[in-house]
Design an enzyme around this catalytic site. Structure first.
Site, short mmCIF file in Angstrom:
data_model
loop_
_atom_site.label_atom_id
_atom_site.label_comp_id
_atom_site.label_asym_id
_atom_site.label_seq_id
_atom_site.Cartn_x
_atom_site.Cartn_y
_atom_site.Cartn_z
N GLU A 266 10.10 16.59 14.92
CA GLU A 266 10.54 16.32 13.55
C GLU A 266 9.87 17.34 12.63
OE1 GLU A 266 9.19 12.69 11.54
OE2 GLU A 266 11.26 12.48 10.93
N GLY B 229 6.92 5.25 8.07
CA GLY B 229 6.10 6.45 8.14
C GLY B 229 6.28 7.13 9.48
N SER B 230 5.23 7.81 9.91
CA SER B 230 5.36 8.60 11.14
C SER B 230 5.29 7.72 12.38
CB SER B 230 4.23 9.64 11.19
OG SER B 230 2.99 8.98 11.20
N THR B 231 5.84 8.21 13.46
CA THR B 231 5.82 7.48 14.73
C THR B 231 4.38 7.30 15.22
OG1 THR B 231 8.05 8.15 15.30
CG2 THR B 231 6.60 7.63 17.15
N GLY C 162 2.83 4.58 13.23
CA GLY C 162 3.53 3.34 13.61
C GLY C 162 2.96 2.76 14.90
N LYS D 134 0.85 -1.19 0.00
CA LYS D 134 0.00 0.00 0.00
C LYS D 134 0.89 1.24 0.00
CE LYS D 134 -1.61 3.12 2.64
NZ LYS D 134 -1.74 4.19 1.66
N GLU E 292 9.76 1.50 10.66
CA GLU E 292 10.80 2.52 10.41
C GLU E 292 10.10 3.85 10.53
OE1 GLU E 292 13.83 1.73 10.03
OE2 GLU E 292 13.67 -0.40 9.54
N CYS F 203 13.64 10.91 6.82
CA CYS F 203 13.63 10.48 8.22
C CYS F 203 15.04 10.55 8.82
CB CYS F 203 13.07 9.07 8.32
SG CYS F 203 13.83 7.98 7.13
P1 NDP Z 1 2.25 8.60 7.64
O1 NDP Z 1 2.69 7.87 8.83
O2 NDP Z 1 1.06 9.48 7.74
O3 NDP Z 1 1.91 7.62 6.41
C1 NDP Z 1 2.74 6.57 6.04
C2 NDP Z 1 1.90 5.51 5.37
O4 NDP Z 1 0.99 4.97 6.31
C3 NDP Z 1 1.06 6.04 4.21
O5 NDP Z 1 0.99 5.04 3.23
C4 NDP Z 1 -0.30 6.23 4.87
O6 NDP Z 1 -1.38 6.20 3.95
C5 NDP Z 1 -0.34 5.05 5.80
N1 NDP Z 1 -1.26 5.18 6.92
C6 NDP Z 1 -1.74 6.32 7.50
N2 NDP Z 1 -2.57 6.02 8.51
C7 NDP Z 1 -2.63 4.67 8.60
C8 NDP Z 1 -3.31 3.75 9.45
N3 NDP Z 1 -4.10 4.16 10.44
N4 NDP Z 1 -3.13 2.42 9.25
C9 NDP Z 1 -2.32 1.98 8.28
N5 NDP Z 1 -1.65 2.80 7.43
C10 NDP Z 1 -1.79 4.13 7.60
O7 NDP Z 1 3.57 9.35 7.21
P2 NDP Z 1 3.88 10.18 5.89
O8 NDP Z 1 3.70 9.35 4.70
O9 NDP Z 1 3.07 11.41 6.00
O10 NDP Z 1 5.48 10.44 6.02
C11 NDP Z 1 6.00 11.35 6.89
C12 NDP Z 1 6.44 10.72 8.19
O11 NDP Z 1 6.99 9.41 7.98
C13 NDP Z 1 7.52 11.49 8.88
O12 NDP Z 1 7.21 11.63 10.24
C14 NDP Z 1 8.80 10.67 8.71
O13 NDP Z 1 9.72 10.74 9.71
C15 NDP Z 1 8.30 9.30 8.62
N6 NDP Z 1 9.21 8.53 7.75
C16 NDP Z 1 10.10 7.65 8.30
C17 NDP Z 1 11.00 6.98 7.53
C18 NDP Z 1 11.95 5.97 8.09
O14 NDP Z 1 12.61 5.27 7.33
N7 NDP Z 1 12.08 5.83 9.38
C19 NDP Z 1 11.05 7.19 6.08
C20 NDP Z 1 10.06 8.08 5.61
C21 NDP Z 1 9.18 8.74 6.43
P3 NDP Z 1 -1.96 7.50 3.20
O15 NDP Z 1 -0.98 8.59 3.37
O16 NDP Z 1 -2.10 7.03 1.80
O17 NDP Z 1 -3.29 7.80 3.83
#
Ligand code: NDP
Length: 456
Positions: A357, A208-210, A213, A155, A230, A264
């Site tokens: 962040e 994605g975001s903490t 996560g 996804k 991550e 990140c």
């Molecule tokens: P998000 O955490 O909002 O989204 C990441 C993914 O999770 C997207 O595909 C999103 O879908 C999906 N998602 C959102 N809500 C849910 C849920 N309740 N259940 C399952 N999946 C969900 O982060 P962003 O994409 O906005 O990225 C920015 C953040 O991610 C920053 O805080 C950054 O630090 C972190 N990040 C960390 C990395 C690492 O390697 N540690 C690398 C890249 C980013 P959708 O957006 O399509 O709704």
């Protein structure tokens, strides 16, 4: 759900592509396809699976420029960076194409016989990826998952699904059987959540975001799903007075403004030992002046726009807190979600800019006195993903790197991500490791088989 999702190009605000937005039902269908494809995929000989992965490497190489152009437009990243990132995705598949044919276990003496361990695929694996490095991060997950014999349902973030969808087509072109690689385009709140809760999915790998996560870890608990996370970061770039200060200053923009700071690993807290603060700042100012913010498809561009209007607004809010702007670069006016690279100094270590962040092109410079204070400041965060130490004293470089509570560190460099080495976080930056030899641990179960060899 049959709504249309319009994907916006961040540099122009024009519609780049449209997709039928999937919902929970489409996740169920994708998991069913992945489940059906699983027995044949896991039973395929190691040599054949490795050969298919190598064939995919070739197909991706043939489409390298096409994928880079698509990523540059969809994510707003400079074309040169997009080429490098797609190249890393290809390298990830090349690296893991060797995995199917590697040894997979141990033999352990056991009373009355011999025990052996083997690694088994987990099954159907759900992959949830962010918008900042869309295809690269998807490849970090897909390559070891597929090499280990799992089938995947990916996804991608709704903001950047284009290269992931194209990848699924290329996998078929390379000869991957139907159902092994599945991509579902839809929102996290429905598609992501269903994947996390689906009883037929054995593992979720998330970047994605903490905050999200934490939701995923909680959602996966009901079905005892394996999870690797991550997450965010607030990494420190420590510059000691005994460093090559000019080099540290020239390198610092790459460490914090790469991908417009939407990284990140961004070293968004630059800790500088007080005696060299002025020297460092003048070198950094000269380096920031070299950053060319503009059209991602222009070869001379070194920084693109932010991903969306909402994200730009969130990042820009850090400039409204009253922190002192030491200097900034330039950025185009609209259309497009532009923000000039900006350096704040001196920043109070307790401020929002120093603790949260930002995920945008804003760096906080914080002066310090001595090694002890540098380590204390570097570790004064809930995150622990990355970081750097600049010093000419080799022992100090290693000592400070070891004292930093973080998963990926570098000495006299701002680079810490390689296909061949483990990548992942301490503390609230997540758990589990991607890339390198440890990545296969995240996509396999260890099975122990005891064979009695002595007669009763
Ligand atoms: P998000 O955490 O909002 O989204 C990441 C993914 O999770 C997207 O595909 C999103 O879908 C999906 N998602 C959102 N809500 C849910 C849920 N309740 N259940 C399952 N999946 C969900 O982060 P962003 O994409 O906005 O990225 C920015 C953040 O991610 C920053 O805080 C950054 O630090 C972190 N990040 C960390 C990395 C690492 O390697 N540690 C690398 C890249 C980013 P959708 O957006 O399509 O709704």
């Amino acid at each position: 759900m049959s709504e249309t999702l319009e994907v916006i190009e961040p540099a122009t605000e024009a519609v780049l592509a449209s997709f039928e937005r999937a919902g929970a039902e489409e996740v169920d269908e994708a998991v069913a396809r992945a489940t059906e494809a699983l027995p044949a995929w896991r039973a395929m000989t190691a040599g054949n699976r490795a050969a298919l992965m190598r064939s995919l490497v070739q197909v991706m190489e043939d489409h390298h420029e096409e994928l880079a152009q698509l990523e540059a437009r969809n994510a707003g990243k400079p074309i040169a960076s997009a080429r490098g990132e797609i190249g890393m995705g290809i390298e990830t598949f090349r690296y893991f194409s060797g995995a199917p044919e590697q040894p997979i276990g141990e033999t352990i003496p056991a009373d009355g016989g011999l025990a052996l361990t083997v690694r088994e695929p987990i099954g159907v694996v759900g992959l949830i990826t962010p918008w900042n490095f869309p295809l690269t991060i998807a490849c970090w997950k897909m390559a070891p998952a597929l090499a280990a014999g799992n089938t995947v349902v990916l996804k991608p973030a709704e903001l950047t699904p284009c290269t992931s969808v194209r990848f699924a087509e290329l996998a078929l072109e390379a000869g991957f059987p139907e159902g092994v690689v599945n991509v579902v385009v839809g929102p996290g709140s429905t598609v992501g959540r269903r994947l996390v809760e689906h009883p037929g999915v054995g593992k979720i790998a998330f970047t994605g975001s903490t905050e999200v996560g934490a939701e995923i870890a909680a959602g996966a608990a009901a079905t005892i799903k394996r999870v690797t996370l991550e997450l965010g970061g607030k990494s420190a770039n420590i510059v000691f007075a005994d460093a090559d200060v000019g080099l540290a200053a020239r390198s610092a923009p790459g460490g914090v403004f790469d991908n417009a700071g939407q990284d990140c690993c961004a070293r968004s807290r630059i800790l500088v030992e007080r005696p060299v603060l002025d020297e460092f700042l003048s070198g950094l100012e000269a380096a920031v002046a070299q950053i060319t913010v503009g059209d991602p498809l222009d070869e001379s561009t070194t920084m693109g726009p932010l991903i969306s209007a909402a994200h730009r607004e969130q990042v820009a809010s850090f400039l409204d807190d009253g922190e002192t702007v030491a200097f900034s670069g330039t950025a185009p006016d609209g259309p497009g979600f532009w923000l000039a690279p900006t350096v704040l100094c001196p920043v109070d270590p307790g401020s929002r800019a120093a603790t949260e962040e930002i995920f945008g092109p804003i760096a906080s410079v914080i002066p310090f006195d001595g090694e002890e204070e540098a380590i204390r400041l570097a570790n004064d965060t809930i995150y622990g993903l990355s970081g750097s130490v600049w010093t000419r004293d080799g022992a100090r470089g290693l000592r400070v790197a070891r004292a930093m509570e973080s998963g990926n560190l570098s000495v006299n460099s701002n680079s810490s991500v390689r296909v061949t080495t483990p990548f992942g976080g301490f503390k609230r930056s997540g758990y589990g490791r991607e890339l390198g030899p440890h990545a296969l641990d995240a996509y396999t179960e260890v099975k122990t088989i005891y064979v009695r060899t002595e007669e009763e």
